[in-house]
Design an enzyme around this catalytic site. Structure first.
Site, PDB file in Angstrom:
ATOM      1  N   HIS A 111      42.521   9.552  51.641  1.00  0.00           N
ATOM      2  CA  HIS A 111      41.797   8.455  52.278  1.00  0.00           C
ATOM      3  C   HIS A 111      41.601   8.787  53.755  1.00  0.00           C
ATOM      4  O   HIS A 111      42.064   9.833  54.235  1.00  0.00           O
ATOM      5  CB  HIS A 111      42.543   7.126  52.102  1.00  0.00           C
ATOM      6  CG  HIS A 111      43.875   7.057  52.779  1.00  0.00           C
ATOM      7  ND1 HIS A 111      44.945   7.845  52.419  1.00  0.00           N
ATOM      8  CD2 HIS A 111      44.327   6.278  53.800  1.00  0.00           C
ATOM      9  CE1 HIS A 111      45.987   7.564  53.177  1.00  0.00           C
ATOM     10  NE2 HIS A 111      45.635   6.613  54.034  1.00  0.00           N
ATOM     11  N   ASP A 116      46.449   9.307  60.095  1.00  0.00           N
ATOM     12  CA  ASP A 116      47.596  10.181  59.842  1.00  0.00           C
ATOM     13  C   ASP A 116      47.395  11.067  58.619  1.00  0.00           C
ATOM     14  O   ASP A 116      48.254  11.898  58.308  1.00  0.00           O
ATOM     15  CB  ASP A 116      48.887   9.362  59.708  1.00  0.00           C
ATOM     16  CG  ASP A 116      48.800   8.247  58.674  1.00  0.00           C
ATOM     17  OD1 ASP A 116      47.699   7.726  58.444  1.00  0.00           O
ATOM     18  OD2 ASP A 116      49.846   7.892  58.088  1.00  0.00           O
ATOM     19  N   HIS A 162      45.350   0.855  48.009  1.00  0.00           N
ATOM     20  CA  HIS A 162      45.702   0.827  49.426  1.00  0.00           C
ATOM     21  C   HIS A 162      44.733  -0.118  50.136  1.00  0.00           C
ATOM     22  O   HIS A 162      43.949  -0.819  49.492  1.00  0.00           O
ATOM     23  CB  HIS A 162      45.652   2.255  49.990  1.00  0.00           C
ATOM     24  CG  HIS A 162      46.286   2.408  51.343  1.00  0.00           C
ATOM     25  ND1 HIS A 162      47.473   1.817  51.695  1.00  0.00           N
ATOM     26  CD2 HIS A 162      45.891   3.102  52.439  1.00  0.00           C
ATOM     27  CE1 HIS A 162      47.775   2.142  52.931  1.00  0.00           C
ATOM     28  NE2 HIS A 162      46.819   2.916  53.420  1.00  0.00           N
ATOM     29  N   ASP A 194      50.011   6.829  50.128  1.00  0.00           N
ATOM     30  CA  ASP A 194      49.516   5.540  50.609  1.00  0.00           C
ATOM     31  C   ASP A 194      48.965   4.630  49.508  1.00  0.00           C
ATOM     32  O   ASP A 194      47.760   4.485  49.319  1.00  0.00           O
ATOM     33  CB  ASP A 194      48.448   5.764  51.681  1.00  0.00           C
ATOM     34  CG  ASP A 194      49.077   6.133  53.016  1.00  0.00           C
ATOM     35  OD1 ASP A 194      50.119   6.822  52.993  1.00  0.00           O
ATOM     36  OD2 ASP A 194      48.552   5.741  54.065  1.00  0.00           O
TER      37      ASP A 194
END
Length: 303
Positions: free
Chosen positions: A61, A65, A139, A207
């Protein structure tokens, strides 16, 4: 060689001990770079891996980070004059963000884009002896996990081949054709002189809150690399922000028959990951690795 090179293990912000995300899976002649966060290029230098060894990039995604290290990696392709094409897989909804990340460095002509809009196999991987699949996760933005699947094969039994007098080029002919006619007229099949060799599986889950996609990706994995951002005491916080706890990672790995479980993507609130190990171990009895930056984790031996 099949191993995971851990380039970074921090979520959201790096710490003194942990760089942002980054994971390089070395699989025979391939190098699959997952989620290159900020500082990935520098971590590659510390880990002793080269940009020339990267053949695919997989983005789960477009949170920083997990992708802000991409421009540096692409710039290195240009600087090192990488000649082979590099496939990049990414959620289709983040295509414009990918354009911006690519625009800040010299264009790399060999970058081949593969936007993902649904679960399923991704282009090009089958020619490398494995299938690479994407599965949607849950997410705050469109997110996909990845699974590498090696097809099952067969291992020839030397004793059985010798018993039948099959040697040299005849072994290769039998493997290619699936059967071989001996001098006395008998027909020997591959099944008669071999035993099944299950293919290996690698899964990458980042995530996400718990969802069916996590379970699907983990199913039967020889190695599962999975986020465990929080501990169980923060389970409500984890779910609200779309993350997993170490306990959830251990539970899903145990239920899925995972062999090597790699915990990573730790929140900066935890200076010591001992609690993550302890939580996951309550549920998972297999090989458990708490990832550290620059660690190398070998794929487990074949089943």
């Amino acid at each position: 060689m099949r191993e995971l090179v851990v380039l970074g293990t921090a979520s959201q912000v790096p710490t003194r001990r942990r760089n942002h995300n980054g994971y390089l899976l070395r699989w025979d002649g391939e190098g699959l770079l997952f989620d290159p966060g900020e500082g990935t290029q520098r971590q590659m230098l510390y880990a002793g891996v080269s940009a020339t060894g990267i053949t695919r990039i997989c983005l789960t995604h477009f949170h920083g980070d997990h992708c802000l290290g991409l421009p540096g990696v692409l710039a290195r392709f240009d600087l090192d004059r990488v000649e082979h094409p590099v496939d990049i897989c990414f959620p289709e909804a983040g295509g414009e963000l990918l354009d911006h990340l690519c625009a800040v460095v010299p264009a790399f002509a060999g970058l081949r884009r593969h936007p993902i809009s649904a679960d399923g196999p991704l282009p090009g991987a089958s020619s490398s002896g494995f299938t690479l699949e994407a599965v949607r996760l849950s997410h705050r933005v469109e997110t996909y996990g990845y699974r590498l699947i090696e097809p099952d094969g067969a291992r020839m039994e030397p004793a059985r081949l010798a018993e039948l007098g099959i040697e040299g080029p005849a072994v290769g002919e039998l493997r290619r054709a699936g059967r071989l006619t001996l001098a006395d007229g008998r027909v020997v099949t591959v099944d008669a002189v071999s035993r099944a060799r299950p293919g290996q599986r690698f899964a990458f889950v980042m995530d996400t809150r718990m969802c069916s996609g996590v379970e699907e990706l983990a199913d039967g994995a020889d190695m599962l690399v999975i986020e465990s951002t929080f501990l169980e005491a923060e389970a409500e916080l984890a779910d609200r922000f779309g993350h997993l706890t170490a306990a959830q990672a251990g539970q899903v790995a145990a239920a899925a028959g995972v062999r090597t479980l790699v915990l990573t993507h730790f929140s900066q609130r935890y200076g010591d990951p001992t609690g993550h190990r302890d939580e996951a171990r309550r549920y998972f009895a297999g090989d458990l690795v708490v990832a550290e930056d620059l660690m190398r984790v070998p794929m487990p031996p074949r089943r």
